[in-house]
Design a protein around this motif. Structure first.
Motif, PDB file in Angstrom:
ATOM      1  N   TYR A 111       3.341   5.128 -12.076  1.00 22.37           N
ATOM      2  CA  TYR A 111       3.475   4.766 -10.669  1.00 22.37           C
ATOM      3  C   TYR A 111       3.653   6.012  -9.823  1.00 22.37           C
ATOM      4  O   TYR A 111       4.319   6.960 -10.230  1.00 22.37           O
ATOM      5  CB  TYR A 111       4.673   3.831 -10.469  1.00 22.37           C
ATOM      6  N   CYS A 112       3.048   5.982  -8.646  1.00 19.94           N
ATOM      7  CA  CYS A 112       3.193   7.099  -7.714  1.00 19.94           C
ATOM      8  C   CYS A 112       3.021   6.585  -6.288  1.00 19.94           C
ATOM      9  O   CYS A 112       2.600   5.442  -6.074  1.00 19.94           O
ATOM     10  CB  CYS A 112       2.189   8.205  -8.015  1.00 19.94           C
ATOM     11  N   LEU A 113       3.358   7.427  -5.352  1.00 17.78           N
ATOM     12  CA  LEU A 113       3.207   7.068  -3.945  1.00 17.78           C
ATOM     13  C   LEU A 113       1.749   7.210  -3.524  1.00 17.78           C
ATOM     14  O   LEU A 113       1.061   8.135  -3.963  1.00 17.78           O
ATOM     15  CB  LEU A 113       4.068   7.974  -3.064  1.00 17.78           C
ATOM     16  N   THR A 114       1.316   6.317  -2.680  1.00 15.39           N
ATOM     17  CA  THR A 114      -0.010   6.446  -2.069  1.00 15.39           C
ATOM     18  C   THR A 114       0.124   7.453  -0.921  1.00 15.39           C
ATOM     19  O   THR A 114       1.245   7.847  -0.560  1.00 15.39           O
ATOM     20  CB  THR A 114      -0.461   5.095  -1.490  1.00 15.39           C
ATOM     21  N   PRO A 115      -0.977   7.876  -0.321  1.00 16.65           N
ATOM     22  CA  PRO A 115      -0.858   8.739   0.861  1.00 16.65           C
ATOM     23  C   PRO A 115      -0.002   8.092   1.962  1.00 16.65           C
ATOM     24  O   PRO A 115       0.784   8.774   2.623  1.00 16.65           O
ATOM     25  CB  PRO A 115      -2.314   8.922   1.321  1.00 16.65           C
ATOM     26  N   SER A 116      -0.100   6.787   2.101  1.00 16.50           N
ATOM     27  CA  SER A 116       0.730   6.080   3.075  1.00 16.50           C
ATOM     28  C   SER A 116       2.208   6.163   2.683  1.00 16.50           C
ATOM     29  O   SER A 116       3.081   6.363   3.535  1.00 16.50           O
ATOM     30  CB  SER A 116       0.287   4.615   3.153  1.00 16.50           C
ATOM     31  N   GLY A 117       2.508   6.032   1.409  1.00 17.58           N
ATOM     32  CA  GLY A 117       3.878   6.152   0.918  1.00 17.58           C
ATOM     33  C   GLY A 117       4.425   7.550   1.108  1.00 17.58           C
ATOM     34  O   GLY A 117       5.589   7.743   1.460  1.00 17.58           O
ATOM     35  N   GLN A 118       3.567   8.555   0.887  1.00 17.82           N
ATOM     36  CA  GLN A 118       3.986   9.941   1.103  1.00 17.82           C
ATOM     37  C   GLN A 118       4.288  10.181   2.584  1.00 17.82           C
ATOM     38  O   GLN A 118       5.258  10.858   2.924  1.00 17.82           O
ATOM     39  CB  GLN A 118       2.906  10.905   0.611  1.00 17.82           C
ATOM     40  N   ASP A 119       3.457   9.607   3.448  1.00 20.83           N
ATOM     41  CA  ASP A 119       3.678   9.733   4.891  1.00 20.83           C
ATOM     42  C   ASP A 119       5.013   9.085   5.283  1.00 20.83           C
ATOM     43  O   ASP A 119       5.782   9.644   6.061  1.00 20.83           O
ATOM     44  CB  ASP A 119       2.519   9.089   5.649  1.00 20.83           C
ATOM     45  N   LEU A 120       5.269   7.921   4.729  1.00 23.52           N
ATOM     46  CA  LEU A 120       6.531   7.228   5.009  1.00 23.52           C
ATOM     47  C   LEU A 120       7.724   8.084   4.590  1.00 23.52           C
ATOM     48  O   LEU A 120       8.679   8.256   5.349  1.00 23.52           O
ATOM     49  CB  LEU A 120       6.572   5.877   4.293  1.00 23.52           C
TER      50      LEU A 120
ATOM     51  N   GLY B  25       0.791  -1.224   0.000  1.00 24.04           N
ATOM     52  CA  GLY B  25       0.000   0.000   0.000  1.00 24.04           C
ATOM     53  C   GLY B  25       0.820   1.269   0.000  1.00 24.04           C
ATOM     54  O   GLY B  25       0.331   2.334   0.364  1.00 24.04           O
ATOM     55  N   ILE B  26       2.068   1.170  -0.458  1.00 23.37           N
ATOM     56  CA  ILE B  26       2.961   2.334  -0.459  1.00 23.37           C
ATOM     57  C   ILE B  26       3.050   2.971  -1.845  1.00 23.37           C
ATOM     58  O   ILE B  26       3.232   4.169  -1.978  1.00 23.37           O
ATOM     59  CB  ILE B  26       4.353   1.922   0.069  1.00 23.37           C
ATOM     60  N   VAL B  27       2.910   2.161  -2.875  1.00 25.97           N
ATOM     61  CA  VAL B  27       2.960   2.631  -4.263  1.00 25.97           C
ATOM     62  C   VAL B  27       1.671   2.198  -4.942  1.00 25.97           C
ATOM     63  O   VAL B  27       1.129   1.129  -4.652  1.00 25.97           O
ATOM     64  CB  VAL B  27       4.188   2.035  -4.994  1.00 25.97           C
ATOM     65  N   SER B  28       1.196   3.040  -5.845  1.00 25.46           N
ATOM     66  CA  SER B  28       0.022   2.672  -6.643  1.00 25.46           C
ATOM     67  C   SER B  28       0.328   2.930  -8.111  1.00 25.46           C
ATOM     68  O   SER B  28       1.333   3.553  -8.451  1.00 25.46           O
ATOM     69  CB  SER B  28      -1.205   3.467  -6.194  1.00 25.46           C
ATOM     70  N   HIS B  29      -0.560   2.437  -8.973  1.00 22.84           N
ATOM     71  CA  HIS B  29      -0.401   2.627 -10.409  1.00 22.84           C
ATOM     72  C   HIS B  29      -1.679   3.216 -10.952  1.00 22.84           C
ATOM     73  O   HIS B  29      -2.768   2.698 -10.733  1.00 22.84           O
ATOM     74  CB  HIS B  29      -0.087   1.301 -11.104  1.00 22.84           C
ATOM     75  N   GLY B  30      -1.525   4.325 -11.636  1.00 24.86           N
ATOM     76  CA  GLY B  30      -2.672   4.985 -12.252  1.00 24.86           C
ATOM     77  C   GLY B  30      -2.456   5.131 -13.740  1.00 24.86           C
ATOM     78  O   GLY B  30      -1.513   4.559 -14.301  1.00 24.86           O
ATOM     79  N   SER B  31      -3.302   5.911 -14.363  1.00 24.03           N
ATOM     80  CA  SER B  31      -3.230   6.078 -15.817  1.00 24.03           C
ATOM     81  C   SER B  31      -1.930   6.739 -16.272  1.00 24.03           C
ATOM     82  O   SER B  31      -1.483   6.525 -17.394  1.00 24.03           O
ATOM     83  CB  SER B  31      -4.426   6.893 -16.315  1.00 24.03           C
ATOM     84  N   GLU B  32      -1.310   7.526 -15.386  1.00 23.66           N
ATOM     85  CA  GLU B  32      -0.077   8.224 -15.769  1.00 23.66           C
ATOM     86  C   GLU B  32       1.185   7.501 -15.327  1.00 23.66           C
ATOM     87  O   GLU B  32       2.281   7.924 -15.656  1.00 23.66           O
ATOM     88  CB  GLU B  32      -0.095   9.646 -15.210  1.00 23.66           C
TER      89      GLU B  32
END
Length: 122
Positions: A71-80, A62-69
């Protein structure tokens, strides 16, 4: 720390200790989504197979996610990463102390006094 807290820290450290895991997170720190190829270039020297494995593990955590653009950090990844930024400040101070500790202190050369002139006979 309780046993539960120790287990949580151990689990997180195991995830982050995996080769290139922190570098993947660091490459995504600016908040801009990255395609697989761009992320591979940002991390540097990582094989596609290893990157796939790290992305899979970080997504499952739950630290990285994949969207249309990309890979990016999830809110949990940003917090980390926000919490790890304290580590960056510590690392800079620590490195300076290591340099100071390993740099020999200059020692003034001991210069012998000039020899005394022989006394002239009287």
């Amino acid at each position: 720390m309780s046993t539960k807290e120790n287990a949580a820290v151990s689990q997180l450290l195991a995830l982050l200790e995996a080769r290139y895991a922190l570098r993947v997170l660091w490459a995504l720190r600016d908040g801009h989504a990255q395609t697989f190829r761009l992320l591979q270039d940002s991390v540097g020297n990582i094989t596609p197979n290893t990157l796939n494995t790290r992305i899979k593990e970080l997504r499952e955590a739950g630290i990285v996610s994949h969207g249309s653009e990309g890979y990016c950090l999830t809110p949990s990844g940003q917090d980390l990463l926000k919490r790890l930024s304290d580590l960056q400040a510590f690392a800079v101070k620590w490195q300076l102390n290591q340099v100071r500790k390993n740099t020999p202190v200059p020692v003034k050369p001991v210069v012998p006094p000039p020899p005394e002139a022989p006394l002239a006979p009287r």
